[in-house]
Design an enzyme around this catalytic site. Structure first.
Site, PDB file in Angstrom:
ATOM      1  N   HIS A   1      15.235  97.765  56.738  1.00 46.33           N
ATOM      2  CA  HIS A   1      14.555  98.577  55.734  1.00 46.33           C
ATOM      3  C   HIS A   1      13.123  98.900  56.138  1.00 46.33           C
ATOM      4  CE1 HIS A   1      17.603  96.995  52.551  1.00 46.33           C
ATOM      5  NE2 HIS A   1      18.099  97.945  53.318  1.00 46.33           N
TER       6      HIS A   1
ATOM      7  N   ASN B   1      13.749  92.495  54.957  1.00 42.18           N
ATOM      8  CA  ASN B   1      12.365  92.240  54.559  1.00 42.18           C
ATOM      9  C   ASN B   1      11.376  93.086  55.353  1.00 42.18           C
ATOM     10  OD1 ASN B   1      13.542  90.320  52.944  1.00 42.18           O
ATOM     11  ND2 ASN B   1      13.102  88.631  54.338  1.00 42.18           N
TER      12      ASN B   1
ATOM     13  N   ASP C   1       8.042  92.054  55.265  1.00 46.68           N
ATOM     14  CA  ASP C   1       6.849  91.204  55.257  1.00 46.68           C
ATOM     15  C   ASP C   1       6.431  90.723  56.640  1.00 46.68           C
ATOM     16  OD1 ASP C   1       8.755  89.226  55.879  1.00 46.68           O
ATOM     17  OD2 ASP C   1       8.956  88.645  53.776  1.00 46.68           O
TER      18      ASP C   1
ATOM     19  N   PRO D   1       7.279  87.419  45.851  1.00 44.81           N
ATOM     20  CA  PRO D   1       8.294  87.613  44.801  1.00 44.81           C
ATOM     21  C   PRO D   1       9.345  88.617  45.232  1.00 44.81           C
ATOM     22  CG  PRO D   1       6.314  88.860  44.266  1.00 44.81           C
ATOM     23  CD  PRO D   1       5.996  88.078  45.521  1.00 44.81           C
ATOM     24  N   ASP D   2      10.542  88.467  44.670  1.00 42.55           N
ATOM     25  CA  ASP D   2      11.523  89.529  44.849  1.00 42.55           C
ATOM     26  C   ASP D   2      11.240  90.596  43.798  1.00 42.55           C
ATOM     27  OD1 ASP D   2      12.627  88.774  42.408  1.00 42.55           O
ATOM     28  OD2 ASP D   2      14.121  87.475  43.326  1.00 42.55           O
ATOM     29  N   PHE D   3      12.119  91.542  43.671  1.00 38.63           N
ATOM     30  CA  PHE D   3      11.838  92.642  42.753  1.00 38.63           C
ATOM     31  C   PHE D   3      12.437  92.467  41.373  1.00 38.63           C
ATOM     32  CE2 PHE D   3       9.554  94.820  45.748  1.00 38.63           C
ATOM     33  CZ  PHE D   3       9.166  96.070  45.305  1.00 38.63           C
ATOM     34  N   ARG D   4      13.637  91.895  41.278  1.00 36.01           N
ATOM     35  CA  ARG D   4      14.352  91.985  40.009  1.00 36.01           C
ATOM     36  C   ARG D   4      14.537  90.676  39.272  1.00 36.01           C
ATOM     37  NH1 ARG D   4      18.929  96.686  41.121  1.00 36.01           N
ATOM     38  NH2 ARG D   4      17.461  98.263  41.845  1.00 36.01           N
TER      39      ARG D   4
END
Length: 485
Positions: free
Chosen positions: A229, A210, A212, A136-139
């Site tokens: 990031h 990402n 991940d 999932p993304d965050f927002r």
């Protein structure tokens, strides 16, 4: 300009702020817009002091020098743009930049990519390329992680990724990390399209938001990858006097332990944190070096699954030469010009709709759909689908072998993919054969069975000598009689 249309239904994948889904900041991306990116400008050029996850500087002096260079570059850029803004009225009208693409369409992008003119492709990607993997993304409303963190009793959803909160209360982060550990998900078609660009010797670099590590799993080599990031691939002790480095396997084992303890350094017992960039931390030095060295030589920029809302990552779109075509594959248009950002040196952004447009193309749809469409136009569709299926099959087979080898491990928590430390199983089988042999021995060891073997003596009494003495019938009686007196 012709915007390429795909499906726009469903949750936002790398959509803009209007949809409330900053998809380049999911767990597969990064946690929210970076404070040092949009707050104090001096934070942007600050170098990482706790060990960069990718290509860390050889010394503290090197890191400080790289950070200072980044600050100098940003300061010069700001001064230049402020100066230009002040003298704009005195400048002569600018010449129209030459258009490289025949048309502003996906087909023209494919034709250009296949030509000898296009040799250095840079890909910028956010969480949108990983949502098809189940991350999932965050927002995104409802499905985003920020809407599902109530169980951690946080002061705010973003607190779980704030460095100061982490230092004082690390448990919520590691509980969340246990659910979303790298290794639980497989790369998407979008990841393998980027890998195909590498195989075709077209890929110059991948800049990903990402954490991940799906780019790594898909086969993109480290030298082609800049994780803007940070990454979960490595971890470091947060003690500045220690900074011991740990592997992904070590971190997995610690996080998956059922006792609920947090990972601590084996040397100094301080917290160990994955090398992802938290709020309040600077971006990796390698990111700023790439800004300066890669983008001036870029022939084609592909932007996938990001809202381009987080600085300084979003400003990368303006770092390529003025003639370089730029392709956006996203659910919605984003990254378009912002006068305020232009004033502060972050460029004019993407231009899909103005009368002056000449190089930007948008495919509106999911990242996987856009990559399949582009691969079809390139004649690579069958090859893309083949490597996707073959690599997923390999990952599944490796996983089954791994699970079979470690199912009895004390750190196994029931997830077929979050498994670590195969060595944990080896002592158990070794102990079972050692304990089993003593059991039969103990059964034969007691003297009682030996006394039971004395019946041969009675047999000797019934032996031929006894019948020869005709007193044998009274013998039993006489045997009982003598003891009686």
């Amino acid at each position: 300009m012709e915007s390429q249309k795909g499906s726009t239904a469903g949750s936002t994948e790398g959509s803009g702020a209007a949809a409330g889904a900053d998809s380049d900041i999911g767990f597969s991306g990064r946690s929210g817009s970076h404070q040092s990116d949009t707050g104090d400008i001096s934070d942007i050029g600050e170098s990482i002091s706790t060990g960069s996850p990718l290509n860390p500087p050889s010394s503290e002096e090197c890191a400080a020098s790289a950070g200072q260079n980044a600050m100098d570059a940003l300061r010069d850029l700001f001064m230049k743009n402020i100066s230009l803004a002040g003298s704009e009225s005195e400048e002569e009208p600018k010449e129209k930049v030459k258009q490289v693409l025949e048309e502003l369409t996906l087909k023209s992008v494919a034709d250009y990519l296949l030509s000898d003119k296009c040799k250095n492709v840079i890909v910028m990607c956010g969480a949108g390329i990983s949502t098809a993997a189940g991350i999932p993304d965050f927002r995104s409303p409802g499905s985003g992680l920020y809407d599902n963190l109530q169980k951690y009793n946080l002061p705010s959803p973003q607190a779980i990724f704030e460095i100061n909160f982490f230092k004082s209360n690390p448990e919520p982060f590691f509980q969340l990390a246990k659910e979303l550990l790298p290794g639980t998900f497989k790369p998407t078609l979008s990841h393998y399209f980027v890998k195909l660009l590498h195989d075709k010797e077209k890929l110059m670099r991948v800049y990903t938001q990402n954490i991940d590590i799906l780019e790594r799993i898909s086969g993109i080599p480290d030298e082609k990858l800049i994780e803007a990031h940070g990454t979960f691939f490595t971890s470091h002790c947060i003690n500045l006097d220690c900074k011991m480095k740990y592997s992904l396997e070590w971190m997995k084992e610690k996080i998956l332990k059922s006792d609920g303890s947090v990972p601590r350094c084996e040397s100094c017992k301080e917290l160990v944190k994955p090398d992802i960039v938290f709020f309040g931390e600077a971006l990796p030095v390698k990111f700023f070096a790439g800004m300066k060295n890669d983008f001036p030589d870029c022939d084609l920029l592909i932007i996938m699954g990001t809202s381009l809302a987080v600085q300084p990552f979003a400003s990368l779109v303006d770092s390529v030469p003025a003639t370089t075509p730029r392709l956006l594959i996203n659910r919605e248009k984003c990254g378009q010009g912002n006068p305020l950002m232009t004033l502060f040196g972050f460029g004019g952004g993407l231009d899909f709709d103005s009368e002056d447009k000449y190089r930007d193309v948008a495919y509106l749809g999911t990242c996987d759909d856009g990559c399949i469409e582009l691969a079809t136009l390139l004649g690579w569709k069958e090859e893309l689908e083949t490597i996707y299926k073959a690599d997923h099959k390999r990952i599944d087979e490796d996983e089954k072998k791994f699970v079979a080898s470690i199912a009895d491990s004390p750190v196994y928590t029931g997830s077929s993919k979050n498994i670590v430390s195969p060595a944990a199983k080896t002592p158990a089988p070794a102990q079972k054969p050692k304990t089993s042999p003593p059991t039969p021995k103990s059964k034969t060891s007691p003297p009682t069975p030996k006394s039971k073997t004395s019946p041969p003596t009675p047999k000797s009494k019934t032996s031929p000598p006894t019948p020869k003495s005709k007193t044998s019938p009274p013998t039993p009686k006489s045997k009982t009689s003598p003891p009686t007196p």
